[in-house]
Design a protein around this motif. Structure first.
Motif, PDB file in Angstrom:
ATOM      1  N   MET A   1      36.362-115.287 113.031  1.00  0.00           N
ATOM      2  CA  MET A   1      34.845-114.986 112.547  1.00  0.00           C
ATOM      3  C   MET A   1      34.975-113.671 112.089  1.00  0.00           C
ATOM      4  N   ALA A   2      34.332-113.336 110.675  1.00  0.00           N
ATOM      5  CA  ALA A   2      34.566-112.084 109.926  1.00  0.00           C
ATOM      6  C   ALA A   2      33.604-111.090 110.728  1.00  0.00           C
ATOM      7  N   ALA A   3      34.188-109.846 110.466  1.00  0.00           N
ATOM      8  CA  ALA A   3      33.486-108.669 110.918  1.00  0.00           C
ATOM      9  C   ALA A   3      32.040-108.495 110.311  1.00  0.00           C
ATOM     10  N   ALA A   4      31.030-108.053 110.905  1.00  0.00           N
ATOM     11  CA  ALA A   4      29.701-107.772 110.426  1.00  0.00           C
ATOM     12  C   ALA A   4      29.690-106.781 109.106  1.00  0.00           C
ATOM     13  N   TYR A   5      30.492-105.883 109.466  1.00  0.00           N
ATOM     14  CA  TYR A   5      30.618-104.772 108.442  1.00  0.00           C
ATOM     15  C   TYR A   5      32.017-104.336 108.113  1.00  0.00           C
ATOM     16  N   GLU A   6      32.253-105.075 106.621  1.00  0.00           N
ATOM     17  CA  GLU A   6      33.571-104.621 106.295  1.00  0.00           C
ATOM     18  C   GLU A   6      33.846-105.008 104.723  1.00  0.00           C
ATOM     19  N   PHE A   7      34.399-104.076 104.105  1.00  0.00           N
ATOM     20  CA  PHE A   7      34.572-103.996 102.820  1.00  0.00           C
ATOM     21  C   PHE A   7      36.151-104.017 102.574  1.00  0.00           C
ATOM     22  N   THR A   8      36.707-104.794 101.827  1.00  0.00           N
ATOM     23  CA  THR A   8      38.148-105.019 101.700  1.00  0.00           C
ATOM     24  C   THR A   8      38.347-104.145 100.275  1.00  0.00           C
ATOM     25  N   VAL A   9      39.190-103.608 100.083  1.00  0.00           N
ATOM     26  CA  VAL A   9      39.719-102.687  98.985  1.00  0.00           C
ATOM     27  C   VAL A   9      40.996-103.223  98.488  1.00  0.00           C
ATOM     28  N   THR A  10      41.327-103.387  97.242  1.00  0.00           N
ATOM     29  CA  THR A  10      42.409-103.466  96.520  1.00  0.00           C
ATOM     30  C   THR A  10      42.609-102.797  95.213  1.00  0.00           C
ATOM     31  N   VAL A  11      43.754-102.210  94.896  1.00  0.00           N
ATOM     32  CA  VAL A  11      43.958-101.432  93.709  1.00  0.00           C
ATOM     33  C   VAL A  11      45.042-101.696  93.291  1.00  0.00           C
ATOM     34  N   ARG A  12      44.865-101.730  91.678  1.00  0.00           N
ATOM     35  CA  ARG A  12      46.182-101.840  90.859  1.00  0.00           C
ATOM     36  C   ARG A  12      46.331-100.563  90.120  1.00  0.00           C
ATOM     37  N   ALA A  13      47.344-100.176  90.072  1.00  0.00           N
ATOM     38  CA  ALA A  13      47.742 -98.756  89.217  1.00  0.00           C
ATOM     39  C   ALA A  13      48.732 -99.020  88.160  1.00  0.00           C
ATOM     40  N   GLN A  14      48.650 -98.188  86.981  1.00  0.00           N
ATOM     41  CA  GLN A  14      49.446 -98.241  86.044  1.00  0.00           C
ATOM     42  C   GLN A  14      49.403 -96.959  85.305  1.00  0.00           C
ATOM     43  N   TYR A  15      50.744 -96.523  84.737  1.00  0.00           N
ATOM     44  CA  TYR A  15      50.951 -95.226  84.134  1.00  0.00           C
ATOM     45  C   TYR A  15      50.516 -95.544  82.678  1.00  0.00           C
ATOM     46  N   LEU A  16      49.840 -94.344  82.188  1.00  0.00           N
ATOM     47  CA  LEU A  16      49.644 -94.345  81.020  1.00  0.00           C
ATOM     48  C   LEU A  16      50.166 -93.445  79.861  1.00  0.00           C
ATOM     49  N   ALA A  17      51.326 -93.951  79.378  1.00  0.00           N
ATOM     50  CA  ALA A  17      52.109 -93.183  78.661  1.00  0.00           C
ATOM     51  C   ALA A  17      51.534 -92.516  77.638  1.00  0.00           C
ATOM     52  N   ASP A  18      50.705 -92.974  76.746  1.00  0.00           N
ATOM     53  CA  ASP A  18      49.990 -92.463  75.454  1.00  0.00           C
ATOM     54  C   ASP A  18      49.112 -91.368  75.848  1.00  0.00           C
ATOM     55  N   GLN A  19      48.706 -91.163  77.107  1.00  0.00           N
ATOM     56  CA  GLN A  19      47.942 -89.924  77.313  1.00  0.00           C
ATOM     57  C   GLN A  19      48.482 -88.893  78.240  1.00  0.00           C
ATOM     58  N   SER A  20      49.868 -89.288  78.806  1.00  0.00           N
ATOM     59  CA  SER A  20      50.711 -88.181  79.626  1.00  0.00           C
ATOM     60  C   SER A  20      51.439 -87.272  78.520  1.00  0.00           C
ATOM     61  N   GLU A  21      51.914 -86.299  79.187  1.00  0.00           N
ATOM     62  CA  GLU A  21      52.621 -85.158  78.421  1.00  0.00           C
ATOM     63  C   GLU A  21      53.859 -84.653  79.304  1.00  0.00           C
ATOM     64  N   PRO A  22      54.893 -85.485  79.477  1.00  0.00           N
ATOM     65  CA  PRO A  22      55.896 -85.109  80.504  1.00  0.00           C
ATOM     66  C   PRO A  22      56.387 -83.879  80.381  1.00  0.00           C
ATOM     67  N   GLU A  23      56.575 -83.207  79.209  1.00  0.00           N
ATOM     68  CA  GLU A  23      57.106 -82.086  78.720  1.00  0.00           C
ATOM     69  C   GLU A  23      56.122 -80.873  79.408  1.00  0.00           C
ATOM     70  N   ARG A  24      54.897 -81.090  79.670  1.00  0.00           N
ATOM     71  CA  ARG A  24      53.886 -80.247  80.207  1.00  0.00           C
ATOM     72  C   ARG A  24      53.591 -80.611  81.625  1.00  0.00           C
ATOM     73  N   SER A  25      54.360 -81.435  82.163  1.00  0.00           N
ATOM     74  CA  SER A  25      54.108 -81.943  83.457  1.00  0.00           C
ATOM     75  C   SER A  25      52.816 -82.484  84.028  1.00  0.00           C
ATOM     76  N   THR A  26      52.568 -83.570  82.546  1.00  0.00           N
ATOM     77  CA  THR A  26      51.110 -83.987  82.746  1.00  0.00           C
ATOM     78  C   THR A  26      51.530 -85.562  82.714  1.00  0.00           C
ATOM     79  N   PHE A  27      50.960 -86.313  84.006  1.00  0.00           N
ATOM     80  CA  PHE A  27      51.414 -87.597  84.031  1.00  0.00           C
ATOM     81  C   PHE A  27      49.925 -88.407  84.414  1.00  0.00           C
ATOM     82  N   VAL A  28      49.643 -89.296  83.496  1.00  0.00           N
ATOM     83  CA  VAL A  28      48.235 -89.835  83.550  1.00  0.00           C
ATOM     84  C   VAL A  28      48.304 -91.227  84.057  1.00  0.00           C
TER      85      VAL A  28
END
Length: 125
Positions: A1-28
């Motif tokens: 039986m499911a819990a009365a109060y429950e949210f399930t959270v899933t996340v997918r992440a990706q690197y945005l090379a076009d917005q990042s500036e590795p030479e400035r230590s900025t990774f988006v």
């Protein structure tokens, strides 16, 4: 039986090379979050708390109302999806946190956001 109060959270992440500036230590990174009411009672997401850790173990905590300007009310089985982003000073790190929610009957509960990795894609040589 499911819990009365429950949210399930899933996340997918990706690197945005076009917005990042590795030479400035900025990774988006972008991340897409799906929040699903897997409980038995309608409930609303009220606020968020994120813990963002970079590769140097520098921690930023972010708290705020709702997500991307919304405080979604989810019926059982209903989901809400959104995309957001984070900027790190290192090419890898992680995020985790929780959403604070209130059910239609007034009960308060937390939905855990499981830790996920932010990392540049692996390259083959």
């Amino acid at each position: 039986m499911a819990a009365a109060y429950e949210f399930t959270v899933t996340v997918r992440a990706q690197y945005l090379a076009d917005q990042s500036e590795p030479e400035r230590s900025t990774f988006v990174f972008a991340y897409a979050v799906t929040i699903k009411n897997t409980g038995q009672i309608p409930a609303q997401l009220i606020s968020r708390h994120w813990v963002i850790t970079d590769g140097n173990n520098h921690i930023d905590e972010v708290r705020g109302l709702g997500v991307v300007g919304h405080q979604p009310l989810l019926e059982p089985g209903q989901a809400f999806e959104y995309t957001s982003g984070a900027t790190l000073a290192t090419p890898q790190g992680s995020m985790r946190g929780e959403y604070f929610c209130v059910a239609q009957d007034g009960e308060q509960f937390q939905a855990v956001i499981p830790e996920f990795v932010l990392s540049l894609p692996r390259t083959l040589h």
